[in-house]
Design an enzyme around this catalytic site. Structure first.
Site, PDB file in Angstrom:
ATOM      1  N   SER A   1       0.768  -1.511  -0.065  1.00 51.16           N
ATOM      2  CA  SER A   1       0.369   0.042  -0.240  1.00 51.16           C
ATOM      3  C   SER A   1       0.656   1.298  -0.136  1.00 51.16           C
ATOM      4  CB  SER A   1      -0.628  -0.358   1.780  1.00 51.16           C
ATOM      5  OG  SER A   1       0.020   0.183   2.421  1.00 51.16           O
TER       6      SER A   1
ATOM      7  N   THR B   1      -8.325   2.491  -4.455  1.00 52.60           N
ATOM      8  CA  THR B   1      -7.865   3.888  -4.248  1.00 52.60           C
ATOM      9  C   THR B   1      -7.938   4.945  -5.345  1.00 52.60           C
ATOM     10  OG1 THR B   1      -5.546   5.564  -3.341  1.00 52.60           O
ATOM     11  CG2 THR B   1      -5.589   3.065  -4.895  1.00 52.60           C
ATOM     12  N   ASP B   2      -8.465   6.013  -4.470  1.00 51.38           N
ATOM     13  CA  ASP B   2      -8.780   7.370  -5.704  1.00 51.38           C
ATOM     14  C   ASP B   2      -7.425   7.352  -6.740  1.00 51.38           C
ATOM     15  OD1 ASP B   2      -6.871   8.711  -3.344  1.00 51.38           O
ATOM     16  OD2 ASP B   2      -8.218  10.030  -3.525  1.00 51.38           O
ATOM     17  N   GLU B   3      -6.346   6.942  -6.016  1.00 56.43           N
ATOM     18  CA  GLU B   3      -5.173   7.633  -7.037  1.00 56.43           C
ATOM     19  C   GLU B   3      -5.034   6.682  -8.259  1.00 56.43           C
ATOM     20  OE1 GLU B   3      -1.614   6.816  -4.715  1.00 56.43           O
ATOM     21  OE2 GLU B   3      -2.388   7.286  -3.414  1.00 56.43           O
TER      22      GLU B   3
ATOM     23  N   TYR C   1       1.989   1.484  -7.703  1.00 57.71           N
ATOM     24  CA  TYR C   1       1.952   1.146  -6.195  1.00 57.71           C
ATOM     25  C   TYR C   1       0.361   1.473  -7.353  1.00 57.71           C
ATOM     26  CZ  TYR C   1      -2.324   1.695  -3.007  1.00 57.71           C
ATOM     27  OH  TYR C   1      -3.724   2.024  -2.365  1.00 57.71           O
TER      28      TYR C   1
ATOM     29  N   LYS D   1      -2.973  -1.074  -8.352  1.00 64.02           N
ATOM     30  CA  LYS D   1      -4.189  -1.072  -8.056  1.00 64.02           C
ATOM     31  C   LYS D   1      -5.179  -0.886  -8.661  1.00 64.02           C
ATOM     32  CE  LYS D   1      -6.012  -0.954  -4.396  1.00 64.02           C
ATOM     33  NZ  LYS D   1      -6.347  -2.171  -3.398  1.00 64.02           N
TER      34      LYS D   1
ATOM     35  N   ASN E   1      -7.420  10.017   1.186  1.00 61.59           N
ATOM     36  CA  ASN E   1      -6.132   9.572   2.053  1.00 61.59           C
ATOM     37  C   ASN E   1      -6.785   9.056   2.997  1.00 61.59           C
ATOM     38  OD1 ASN E   1      -4.912  10.399   0.504  1.00 61.59           O
ATOM     39  ND2 ASN E   1      -2.730  10.347   1.456  1.00 61.59           N
TER      40      ASN E   1
HETATM   41  P1  NAD Z   1      -1.488  -2.114   5.019  1.00 57.27           P
HETATM   42  O1  NAD Z   1      -0.006  -1.530   4.238  1.00 57.27           O
HETATM   43  O2  NAD Z   1      -1.541  -1.496   6.516  1.00 57.27           O
HETATM   44  O3  NAD Z   1      -2.117  -2.929   5.436  1.00 57.27           O
HETATM   45  C1  NAD Z   1      -1.851  -4.088   4.133  1.00 57.27           C
HETATM   46  C2  NAD Z   1      -2.027  -6.012   4.424  1.00 57.27           C
HETATM   47  O4  NAD Z   1      -2.597  -6.709   4.114  1.00 57.27           O
HETATM   48  C3  NAD Z   1      -1.388  -5.920   5.899  1.00 57.27           C
HETATM   49  O5  NAD Z   1      -1.750  -6.305   6.660  1.00 57.27           O
HETATM   50  C4  NAD Z   1      -0.627  -7.107   5.080  1.00 57.27           C
HETATM   51  O6  NAD Z   1       0.186  -8.333   5.904  1.00 57.27           O
HETATM   52  C5  NAD Z   1      -1.591  -7.736   3.992  1.00 57.27           C
HETATM   53  N1  NAD Z   1      -1.155  -8.566   2.817  1.00 57.27           N
HETATM   54  C6  NAD Z   1      -0.342  -7.776   1.910  1.00 57.27           C
HETATM   55  N2  NAD Z   1       0.514  -8.288   0.816  1.00 57.27           N
HETATM   56  C7  NAD Z   1      -0.372  -9.645   1.573  1.00 57.27           C
HETATM   57  C8  NAD Z   1      -0.303 -11.103   0.774  1.00 57.27           C
HETATM   58  N3  NAD Z   1       0.207 -11.064  -0.464  1.00 57.27           N
HETATM   59  N4  NAD Z   1      -1.293 -11.847   0.612  1.00 57.27           N
HETATM   60  C9  NAD Z   1      -2.066 -11.498   2.268  1.00 57.27           C
HETATM   61  N5  NAD Z   1      -1.616 -10.510   2.681  1.00 57.27           N
HETATM   62  C10 NAD Z   1      -1.436  -9.728   2.117  1.00 57.27           C
HETATM   63  O7  NAD Z   1      -2.491  -0.957   4.189  1.00 57.27           O
HETATM   64  P2  NAD Z   1      -4.392   0.322   4.245  1.00 57.27           P
HETATM   65  O8  NAD Z   1      -3.285   1.296   4.070  1.00 57.27           O
HETATM   66  O9  NAD Z   1      -4.831  -1.192   5.571  1.00 57.27           O
HETATM   67  O10 NAD Z   1      -5.262  -0.586   3.324  1.00 57.27           O
HETATM   68  C11 NAD Z   1      -5.396  -1.506   2.653  1.00 57.27           C
HETATM   69  C12 NAD Z   1      -6.022  -1.662   1.325  1.00 57.27           C
HETATM   70  O11 NAD Z   1      -6.836  -0.044   1.520  1.00 57.27           O
HETATM   71  C13 NAD Z   1      -5.116  -1.281   0.012  1.00 57.27           C
HETATM   72  O12 NAD Z   1      -5.963  -2.444  -0.674  1.00 57.27           O
HETATM   73  C14 NAD Z   1      -4.929  -0.319  -0.015  1.00 57.27           C
HETATM   74  O13 NAD Z   1      -4.682  -0.039  -0.966  1.00 57.27           O
HETATM   75  C15 NAD Z   1      -6.656   0.518  -0.315  1.00 57.27           C
HETATM   76  N6  NAD Z   1      -6.358   1.991   0.237  1.00 57.27           N
HETATM   77  C16 NAD Z   1      -5.681   2.679   1.242  1.00 57.27           C
HETATM   78  C17 NAD Z   1      -5.894   3.669   1.645  1.00 57.27           C
HETATM   79  C18 NAD Z   1      -5.269   4.431   2.716  1.00 57.27           C
HETATM   80  O14 NAD Z   1      -5.139   5.724   2.643  1.00 57.27           O
HETATM   81  N7  NAD Z   1      -4.298   4.217   3.130  1.00 57.27           N
HETATM   82  C19 NAD Z   1      -6.954   4.679   1.028  1.00 57.27           C
HETATM   83  C20 NAD Z   1      -7.851   4.179   0.024  1.00 57.27           C
HETATM   84  C21 NAD Z   1      -7.337   2.517  -0.596  1.00 57.27           C
HETATM   85  O1  TDX Z   2       7.290  11.255   4.286  1.00 60.90           O
HETATM   86  C1  TDX Z   2       6.471  11.932   3.627  1.00 60.90           C
HETATM   87  N1  TDX Z   2       6.299  13.127   3.945  1.00 60.90           N
HETATM   88  C2  TDX Z   2       5.450  14.091   3.047  1.00 60.90           C
HETATM   89  O2  TDX Z   2       5.401  15.642   2.258  1.00 60.90           O
HETATM   90  C3  TDX Z   2       5.682  11.048   3.208  1.00 60.90           C
HETATM   91  C4  TDX Z   2       5.293   9.644   3.484  1.00 60.90           C
HETATM   92  C5  TDX Z   2       4.319  11.704   2.311  1.00 60.90           C
HETATM   93  N2  TDX Z   2       4.765  12.895   2.102  1.00 60.90           N
HETATM   94  C6  TDX Z   2       3.139  13.563   0.944  1.00 60.90           C
HETATM   95  C7  TDX Z   2       3.134  12.533  -0.060  1.00 60.90           C
HETATM   96  C8  TDX Z   2       1.737  12.902  -0.215  1.00 60.90           C
HETATM   97  O3  TDX Z   2       1.753  13.875  -1.151  1.00 60.90           O
HETATM   98  O4  TDX Z   2       2.381  13.069   2.007  1.00 60.90           O
HETATM   99  C9  TDX Z   2       1.755  13.045   0.735  1.00 60.90           C
HETATM  100  C10 TDX Z   2       0.471  12.190   1.624  1.00 60.90           C
HETATM  101  O5  TDX Z   2       1.257  10.663   1.442  1.00 60.90           O
HETATM  102  P1  TDX Z   2       1.398   9.245   1.617  1.00 60.90           P
HETATM  103  O6  TDX Z   2       1.319   9.164   3.362  1.00 60.90           O
HETATM  104  O7  TDX Z   2       2.334   8.869   1.551  1.00 60.90           O
HETATM  105  O8  TDX Z   2      -0.094   8.824   1.202  1.00 60.90           O
HETATM  106  P2  TDX Z   2      -0.018   8.680  -0.620  1.00 60.90           P
HETATM  107  O9  TDX Z   2       1.237   8.764  -1.477  1.00 60.90           O
HETATM  108  O10 TDX Z   2      -0.993   9.741  -0.645  1.00 60.90           O
HETATM  109  O11 TDX Z   2      -0.960   7.379  -0.912  1.00 60.90           O
HETATM  110  C11 TDX Z   2      -1.703   7.191   0.284  1.00 60.90           C
HETATM  111  O12 TDX Z   2      -3.785   7.270   0.206  1.00 60.90           O
HETATM  112  C12 TDX Z   2      -4.254   6.821  -0.868  1.00 60.90           C
HETATM  113  C13 TDX Z   2      -1.930   5.889   1.217  1.00 60.90           C
HETATM  114  O13 TDX Z   2      -0.530   5.029   1.063  1.00 60.90           O
HETATM  115  C14 TDX Z   2      -2.722   4.811  -0.877  1.00 60.90           C
HETATM  116  O14 TDX Z   2      -2.192   3.382  -0.378  1.00 60.90           O
HETATM  117  C15 TDX Z   2      -4.044   5.170  -0.441  1.00 60.90           C
HETATM  118  O15 TDX Z   2      -3.900   4.041  -1.978  1.00 60.90           O
END
Ligand code: NAD
Ligand code: TDX
Length: 340
Positions: A89, A129-131, A154, A158, A183
């Site tokens: 992710s 994700t919106d990305e 990434y 997705k 996010n």
């Molecule tokens: P995270 O990285 O915290 O968690 C990912 C989990 O998936 C972990 O527990 C990891 O062990 C598991 N995993 C990874 N590879 C695996 C595999 N091959 N088999 C089984 N398990 C596996 O991620 P998150 O931030 O909780 O995101 C969860 C989902 O939501 C992702 O699909 C991500 O794309 C999506 N998403 C995240 C955000 C965000 O802001 N974090 C926003 C929109 C969508």
């Molecule tokens: O150290 C940093 N400094 C910084 O300026 C980090 C880690 C990030 N950033 C900036 C990059 C982005 O513009 O902050 C913003 C947010 O960064 P991240 O937390 O890495 O998120 P982003 O890249 O936007 O992606 C997240 O949102 C969509 C999640 O990680 C994804 O899993 C999700 O799909």
């Protein structure tokens, strides 16, 4: 009462969602997770004695392991629903090496679709994700009709998974919905992502690395709101449909970083502007009118309140993120389950 298989339930959003299912529904929950660096069973340690909860360690890219998880109920019956979070992710990691992203996000999603289809799963929710929509200029918002133009490895992986889910529905009538969320922030987020990284660094007196000019914009949503939206889509969404989910809280990164410092009573001298992320998307913003109109869902938290709550959570759970930063959390599985 159905069985719901949640993939990636040991991660940030997945663990919050497992908690929501156990607290607010009667369903049984099977948590399938490979426990990569991002998977942390300590997130769910208090739920281990719940008879409606079970954990299976499995890698979604390995069919035999996924099959075993689908048969893990005492009577071997398959789960009726699947909610698919498991993914690599973190954008920065995908810039360094995309291979795990392709393996898990693309191949793993197809394996999961194949097994779920063979087992006659009734509802499949793919968490995206919106990305996948790419980057916006100064104005406009992503709708479900916005063309897919992913910019990072990434987001490209997705997008690949979204298209495989879409194709399974179109070709085989696979009962899948796709959500695309902005996010997330909140409890249990791995401290590599912007908000928890900045909180942890500030508390430890380390520099806060801001990429580029700090003016990139993200639309922030509290993780509990995302989980509530996912439950609404799982229960009421229409197969074959995409639902955008957003917080309606656009902020420049530098505003987020300065607000965290203010909440912690720390000075801005900790901020350090560093080299920009390659291919850094400038702005994301979600048009959430479809899910609001069709499913009646709207975010309940505003960013100011949610961020305050989140900072408090990281202050109250210093031990959790310090164990994550030191790698000590990985000993938990060994202690609990007797292997690596
Ligand atoms: P995270 O990285 O915290 O968690 C990912 C989990 O998936 C972990 O527990 C990891 O062990 C598991 N995993 C990874 N590879 C695996 C595999 N091959 N088999 C089984 N398990 C596996 O991620 P998150 O931030 O909780 O995101 C969860 C989902 O939501 C992702 O699909 C991500 O794309 C999506 N998403 C995240 C955000 C965000 O802001 N974090 C926003 C929109 C969508
Ligand atoms: O150290 C940093 N400094 C910084 O300026 C980090 C880690 C990030 N950033 C900036 C990059 C982005 O513009 O902050 C913003 C947010 O960064 P991240 O937390 O890495 O998120 P982003 O890249 O936007 O992606 C997240 O949102 C969509 C999640 O990680 C994804 O899993 C999700 O799909």
């Amino acid at each position: 009462m159905s069985k719901i298989l949640v993939t990636g339930g040991a991660g940030f959003i997945g663990s919050n969602f497992v908690r929501l299912l156990l607290d607010e529904t009667d369903h049984e929950v099977i948590n399938l997770d490979a426990l990569t660096y991002a998977g942390n069973l300590e997130n769910l340690a208090d739920l281990e004695s719940n008879p409606r909860y079970s954990f299976v360690r499995a890698d979604i890219s390995l069919r035999s392991e996924v099959e075993a998880a689908f048969s893990s109920a005492p009577d071997k019956s398959s789960p009726e629903m699947v909610v698919h979070f498991a993914a690599e992710s973190h954008v920065d990691r995908s810039v360094l090496d995309a291979s795990a992203f392709v393996n898990t996000n693309v191949l793993g999603t197809q394996v999961l679709i194949d097994v779920a289809r063979a087992r006659g799963v009734e509802r499949f929710l793919h968490v995206s994700t919106d990305e996948v929509y790419g980057s916006l200029g100064a104005t406009g918002k992503f709708t479900e009709q916005t063309p897919l133009q992913p910019n990072s490895p990434y987001s490209a992986s997705k997008t690949g998974s979204d298209l495989l889910v879409r194709a399974a529905h179109h070709t085989h009538g696979f009962p899948a919905m796709i959500t695309r969320c902005s996010n997330n922030y909140g409890p249990y987020q791995f401290p590599e992502k912007l908000i928890p990284l900045m909180i942890a660094n500030a508390l430890e007196g380390q520099k806060l690395p801001v990429y580029g000019d700090g003016l990139n914009v993200r639309d922030w949503i509290y993780v509990g709101d995302h989980c509530a939206a996912l439950l609404a889509v799982l229960m009421q969404g229409k197969a074959g449909e995409v639902y955008n989910i957003g917080g309606n809280e656009e902020r420049e990164n530098i505003w987020v970083v300065k607000t965290i410092l203010e909440l912690l009573g720390k000075g801005e001298e900790l901020i350090e502007y560093v080299k920009d992320r390659p291919g850094h998307d400038r702005r994301y913003a979600i048009d959430g009118s479809k899910i609001a109109q069709e499913l009646g869902w709207k975010p309940a938290h505003d960013f100011a309140g949610g961020l305050r709550e989140t900072v408090t959570w990281y202050l109250d759970n210093k031990d959790w993120w310090q164990r994550v930063r030191s790698g000590a959390y990985r000993e938990y599985y060994k202690r609990q389950y007797g292997s690596d």
